[in-house]
Design a protein around this motif. Structure first.
Motif: not given
Length: 151
Positions: A47-52, A56-66
């Motif tokens: 999970v990564v977020t964008a903040r000021y 909390l301004l935004g968020l993206a998340r990934v689901i993976s087996d790597g």
């Protein structure tokens, strides 16, 4: 807000922040069930977020087996900050550890701005990929009509 810092979170955003962000972008399927939203974010691979500051301004998340697949899920940016590069920064930061993974997948709404955004990041709609030999299937339980009554 002229400066957005992308922060890789060790601690995931809490319920209140998540509900506020998902509400801001109109994703009520998530905000109608905050327990599931919170669990989904908590169990995501990255999970990564964008903040000021603290906002909390935004968020993206990934689901993976790597190793073989990375599924990009929930790229959100507050509406007033869309088209300022925040979403692009979130996607790049979220997928950075998965650069070696061959298959990167996402599902998104059928909206022209989203298509243009993801194409600018190198994604191709499945029907336009290669020689047309790929298919994509999805099953969304609880949202589809009961087909057993139609047979």
């Amino acid at each position: 807000m002229s400066s957005h810092e992308i922060v890789v979170e060790e601690e995931r955003p809490g319920r209140e922040e998540l509900v506020e962000l998902y509400t801001a972008v109109g994703w009520s399927a998530y905000t109608d069930d905050p327990d599931t939203l919170e669990e989904a974010v908590r169990n995501s691979t990255r999970v990564v977020t964008a903040r000021y500051g603290d906002q909390l301004l935004g968020l993206a998340r990934v689901i993976s087996d790597g190793a073989s697949i990375a599924y990009l899920q929930d790229v959100l940016v507050r509406p007033e900050l869309q088209r300022e590069g925040v979403g692009r920064s979130l996607v790049l930061a979220a997928l950075e550890p998965f650069a070696h993974v061959r298959q990167k997948v996402l599902l998104t709404d059928d909206e022209p701005r989203q298509r243009a955004f993801y194409e600018s990041l190198g994604y191709t709609e499945i029907r336009d990929h290669g020689d047309g030999t790929l298919r994509a299937f999805v099953r969304i339980d609880g949202a589809a009509p009961d087909m057993s009554e139609q047979t």
